[in-house]
Design a protein around this motif. Structure first.
Motif, PDB file in Angstrom:
ATOM      1  N   HIS A 116       5.770   9.034  -6.312  1.00  0.00           N
ATOM      2  CA  HIS A 116       6.787   8.671  -5.321  1.00  0.00           C
ATOM      3  C   HIS A 116       7.340   9.920  -4.632  1.00  0.00           C
ATOM      4  O   HIS A 116       7.623   9.899  -3.426  1.00  0.00           O
ATOM      5  CB  HIS A 116       7.911   7.875  -5.986  1.00  0.00           C
ATOM      6  CG  HIS A 116       7.611   6.418  -6.120  1.00  0.00           C
ATOM      7  ND1 HIS A 116       7.195   5.839  -7.294  1.00  0.00           N
ATOM      8  CD2 HIS A 116       7.655   5.415  -5.207  1.00  0.00           C
ATOM      9  CE1 HIS A 116       7.009   4.542  -7.099  1.00  0.00           C
ATOM     10  NE2 HIS A 116       7.280   4.257  -5.846  1.00  0.00           N
ATOM     11  N   ILE A 179       4.083  -1.166 -10.498  1.00  0.00           N
ATOM     12  CA  ILE A 179       4.237  -2.160  -9.430  1.00  0.00           C
ATOM     13  C   ILE A 179       4.949  -1.545  -8.225  1.00  0.00           C
ATOM     14  O   ILE A 179       4.546  -1.749  -7.066  1.00  0.00           O
ATOM     15  CB  ILE A 179       5.008  -3.385  -9.958  1.00  0.00           C
ATOM     16  CG1 ILE A 179       4.161  -4.124 -11.000  1.00  0.00           C
ATOM     17  CG2 ILE A 179       5.382  -4.322  -8.813  1.00  0.00           C
ATOM     18  CD1 ILE A 179       4.921  -5.197 -11.747  1.00  0.00           C
ATOM     19  N   LYS A 180       6.003  -0.777  -8.487  1.00  0.00           N
ATOM     20  CA  LYS A 180       6.741  -0.159  -7.383  1.00  0.00           C
ATOM     21  C   LYS A 180       5.867   0.839  -6.622  1.00  0.00           C
ATOM     22  O   LYS A 180       5.958   0.945  -5.390  1.00  0.00           O
ATOM     23  CB  LYS A 180       8.008   0.514  -7.917  1.00  0.00           C
ATOM     24  CG  LYS A 180       9.079  -0.476  -8.339  1.00  0.00           C
ATOM     25  CD  LYS A 180      10.379   0.197  -8.708  1.00  0.00           C
ATOM     26  CE  LYS A 180      10.326   0.816 -10.076  1.00  0.00           C
ATOM     27  NZ  LYS A 180      11.659   1.322 -10.511  1.00  0.00           N
ATOM     28  N   ARG A 183       3.523  -0.984  -4.276  1.00  0.00           N
ATOM     29  CA  ARG A 183       4.253  -1.419  -3.084  1.00  0.00           C
ATOM     30  C   ARG A 183       4.519  -0.229  -2.152  1.00  0.00           C
ATOM     31  O   ARG A 183       4.343  -0.337  -0.925  1.00  0.00           O
ATOM     32  CB  ARG A 183       5.568  -2.076  -3.512  1.00  0.00           C
ATOM     33  CG  ARG A 183       6.588  -2.274  -2.403  1.00  0.00           C
ATOM     34  CD  ARG A 183       6.162  -3.301  -1.364  1.00  0.00           C
ATOM     35  NE  ARG A 183       7.128  -3.347  -0.276  1.00  0.00           N
ATOM     36  CZ  ARG A 183       8.203  -4.150  -0.257  1.00  0.00           C
ATOM     37  NH1 ARG A 183       8.448  -4.969  -1.271  1.00  0.00           N
ATOM     38  NH2 ARG A 183       9.025  -4.136   0.777  1.00  0.00           N
ATOM     39  N   SER A 184       4.937   0.894  -2.715  1.00  0.00           N
ATOM     40  CA  SER A 184       5.247   2.056  -1.886  1.00  0.00           C
ATOM     41  C   SER A 184       4.007   2.578  -1.168  1.00  0.00           C
ATOM     42  O   SER A 184       4.068   2.955   0.014  1.00  0.00           O
ATOM     43  CB  SER A 184       5.870   3.164  -2.745  1.00  0.00           C
ATOM     44  OG  SER A 184       7.129   2.770  -3.251  1.00  0.00           O
ATOM     45  N   ARG A 186       1.423   0.816  -0.320  1.00  0.00           N
ATOM     46  CA  ARG A 186       1.106  -0.144   0.735  1.00  0.00           C
ATOM     47  C   ARG A 186       1.990   0.085   1.959  1.00  0.00           C
ATOM     48  O   ARG A 186       1.528   0.041   3.104  1.00  0.00           O
ATOM     49  CB  ARG A 186       1.297  -1.573   0.227  1.00  0.00           C
ATOM     50  CG  ARG A 186       0.780  -2.636   1.196  1.00  0.00           C
ATOM     51  CD  ARG A 186       1.377  -4.000   0.924  1.00  0.00           C
ATOM     52  NE  ARG A 186       2.796  -4.045   1.297  1.00  0.00           N
ATOM     53  CZ  ARG A 186       3.540  -5.157   1.268  1.00  0.00           C
ATOM     54  NH1 ARG A 186       3.004  -6.295   0.842  1.00  0.00           N
ATOM     55  NH2 ARG A 186       4.807  -5.126   1.622  1.00  0.00           N
ATOM     56  N   ASP A 187       3.284   0.365   1.707  1.00  0.00           N
ATOM     57  CA  ASP A 187       4.225   0.580   2.807  1.00  0.00           C
ATOM     58  C   ASP A 187       4.076   1.959   3.442  1.00  0.00           C
ATOM     59  O   ASP A 187       4.536   2.178   4.570  1.00  0.00           O
ATOM     60  CB  ASP A 187       5.667   0.426   2.310  1.00  0.00           C
ATOM     61  CG  ASP A 187       5.998  -0.993   1.888  1.00  0.00           C
ATOM     62  OD1 ASP A 187       5.167  -1.897   2.118  1.00  0.00           O
ATOM     63  OD2 ASP A 187       7.093  -1.197   1.314  1.00  0.00           O
ATOM     64  N   PHE A 191       9.602   2.550  -1.168  1.00  0.00           N
ATOM     65  CA  PHE A 191      10.239   1.317  -0.707  1.00  0.00           C
ATOM     66  C   PHE A 191      11.640   1.133  -1.279  1.00  0.00           C
ATOM     67  O   PHE A 191      12.469   0.442  -0.677  1.00  0.00           O
ATOM     68  CB  PHE A 191       9.359   0.104  -1.042  1.00  0.00           C
ATOM     69  CG  PHE A 191       9.678  -0.565  -2.347  1.00  0.00           C
ATOM     70  CD1 PHE A 191      10.532  -1.658  -2.394  1.00  0.00           C
ATOM     71  CD2 PHE A 191       9.131  -0.103  -3.540  1.00  0.00           C
ATOM     72  CE1 PHE A 191      10.823  -2.283  -3.597  1.00  0.00           C
ATOM     73  CE2 PHE A 191       9.419  -0.722  -4.738  1.00  0.00           C
ATOM     74  CZ  PHE A 191      10.263  -1.813  -4.769  1.00  0.00           C
ATOM     75  N   ASP A 192      11.938   1.733  -2.446  1.00  0.00           N
ATOM     76  CA  ASP A 192      13.258   1.528  -3.037  1.00  0.00           C
ATOM     77  C   ASP A 192      14.197   2.710  -2.798  1.00  0.00           C
ATOM     78  O   ASP A 192      15.182   2.878  -3.508  1.00  0.00           O
ATOM     79  CB  ASP A 192      13.150   1.221  -4.535  1.00  0.00           C
ATOM     80  CG  ASP A 192      12.450   2.317  -5.332  1.00  0.00           C
ATOM     81  OD1 ASP A 192      11.918   3.258  -4.710  1.00  0.00           O
ATOM     82  OD2 ASP A 192      12.442   2.224  -6.576  1.00  0.00           O
TER      83      ASP A 192
END
Length: 308
Positions: A116, A179-180, A183-184, A186-187, A191-192
């Motif tokens: 991240h 999982i996070k 998602r990140s 993909r974005d 994302f959070d």
């Protein structure tokens, strides 16, 4: 400089906090205290993830260099990281189970946290490679362990290099990070990451106009241009002087919504090297503190001043 894992409270009676010691659990008796400046952790990456620091902030890039020098472990599936140096939570060197003491092993979820950070720095390919390292640490059933074994194979103890150790598996925290990260990636962004922190601290470069003195944080210097804020647990009169008591001023504390009693001492115009001396009168007890405290005006703060 770099961020340490935990710094002892700043105290006027002690040396610099970086010269202090912090206790580390799960160490053998007599070997629990370590120099604070030697203990680092990937925890500092959360400052970027929460939008409090930019990924290219020199304080962050310097910290990442220290983290990699002290905590990175290269394994067949890719790099993983230890929680902090001196960690005693893990199997012993001979592979014997953790029994209250031991040796910390690499944590796969920390590869997700580092990914991240890399994504926040614009290095998507590096983040994707760390996803592979995280997934490559899973056991045969696809479950992610808390830690993996970083020593030589010990088949008699079912410990294989780069494979799950005897730690918890599955570690739901690690699966959540996985999982996070999916998602990140993909974005194409974390994302959070709270947008409020990014707007306030990275885009607007907002910093506090205060430096805070407390009984458990007796700072010794205040940067030029900053207001000294005194925080107390009870109402008081702050009796203070900037000329060794030739003249003196009294400032009454004001209670905030959290039950903390504050007094802001307007010393932002003091020349460098000036000494502010202060003590307290406690109206509830009708007594003086009978101890003088002092703070020295230092160099101009390197950060932008908070808009007034």
């Amino acid at each position: 400089g770099y961020y340490v894992r935990i710094a002892p409270p700043d105290s006027a009676e002690a040396g610099s906090p970086k010269d202090g010691y912090v206790p580390i659990k799960n160490r053998p008796p007599g070997d629990t205290n370590r120099p604070a400046e030697q203990i680092v952790s990937p925890d500092a990456l959360a400052l970027v993830r929460f939008g409090l620091r930019a990924a290219d902030d020199p304080r962050m890039t310097d910290t990442v260099k220290v983290i990699d020098a002290q905590l990175r472990c290269d394994l067949p599936q890719g790099p993983l990281w230890y929680r902090y140096n001196g960690d005693g939570y893990g199997e012993h060197e001979d592979g014997a189970p953790f029994d209250g003491t031991g040796q910390g092993r690499p944590w796969p979820l920390l590869a997700g946290e580092r990914a991240h950070y890399e994504l926040a720095a614009g290095r998507r390919e590096k983040a994707a490679s760390l996803l592979a390292a995280l997934e490559g640490s899973a056991g045969p059933g696809g479950l992610l362990p808390e830690q993996v074994w970083d020593g030589a194979d010990m088949p008699e103890r079912e410990l294989l290099h780069g494979r799950p150790s005897g730690s918890a598996m599955p570690l739901v925290w690690a699966h959540s990070e996985h999982i996070k990260l999916l998602r990140s990636l993909r974005d194409g962004a974390v994302f959070d990451m709270p947008p409020q922190g990014v707007k306030r601290y990275i885009e607007a470069k907002t910093v506090s106009p205060f430096r805070t003195w407390r009984f458990n944080n007796k700072i010794r210097t205040v940067p030029a241009g900053k207001t000294l804020r005194v925080e107390l647990l009870a109402p008081a009169t702050v009796h203070w002087s900037t000329d060794n008591w030739a003249t003196a001023h009294d400032s009454q504390t004001v209670e905030n919504d959290f039950g903390i009693h504050l007094a802001d001492l307007a010393v932002s115009g003091l020349p460098k090297g000036s000494t502010l001396t202060f003590t307290f009168f406690w109206p509830g007890a009708g007594d003086w503190e009978n101890v003088d405290f002092s703070v020295i005006s230092g160099d101009q703060d390197s950060q932008q001043t908070f808009p007034r």
